[in-house]
Design a protein around this motif. Structure first.
Motif: not given
Ligand SMILES: [Zn+2]
Ligand SMILES: [Zn+2]
Length: 143
Positions: A89, A91, A102, A72, A82, A34
């Motif tokens: 998944h 956030h 995550d 992201i 990431e 991230h």
């Protein structure tokens, strides 16, 4: 922990030529999930010496396009990258300081992830961002 050889294998698997900047960026994002572009640039420079912002930006774009990295971009925040890809998944983002973490895929039935009307699209991803206040911000005295 993946080694340089693993990252080289990932690049070849994605039909990308193995270059030092590509390996350095993959390693940096893997070690700093991230991270934003500037943080990645700092890590890559510490590793390789002089690398231009544009070069790192191009590598990030190539790796994201090849599916080796995920980008992201929560609204109002800079883009983060990431290496955890392919598991859809989600956030959680702090409204106050922008901290991001995550969250594994929503458990149980999640009717909102099934579009009530797909408009004829073949849907392969639902992007969910949970917004809130991180522990550090919620315990900080308000000024
Ligand atoms: Zn926060
Ligand atoms: Zn993530």
């Amino acid at each position: 922990m993946p080694t340089t050889a693993d990252f080289e294998r990932m690049l070849r698997g994605a039909k990308l030529r193995v270059t030092r900047p590509r390996v350095a960026v993959l390693t940096a994002v893997h070690d700093h999930p991230h991270a934003d572009t500037d943080s990645i640039l700092g890590v890559v420079r510490a590793d390789l010496g002089t690398v231009s912002h544009q070069a790192v930006y191009d590598v990030l774009r190539a790796l994201t396009g090849a599916g080796l990295l995920r980008r992201i971009e929560p609204p109002g925040s800079v883009a983060r990258y990431e290496a955890r890809v392919g598991d859809n998944h989600h956030h959680v983002v702090c409204r106050s300081c922008g901290a991001l973490d995550d969250v594994d895929c929503a458990v149980g039935t999640a009717p909102c992830l099934t579009a009530s009307d797909d408009h004829g699209f073949t849907i392969d991803e639902a992007e969910v961002i949970y917004w809130g206040t991180c522990p550090a911000c919620s315990t900080a005295p308000s000024s």
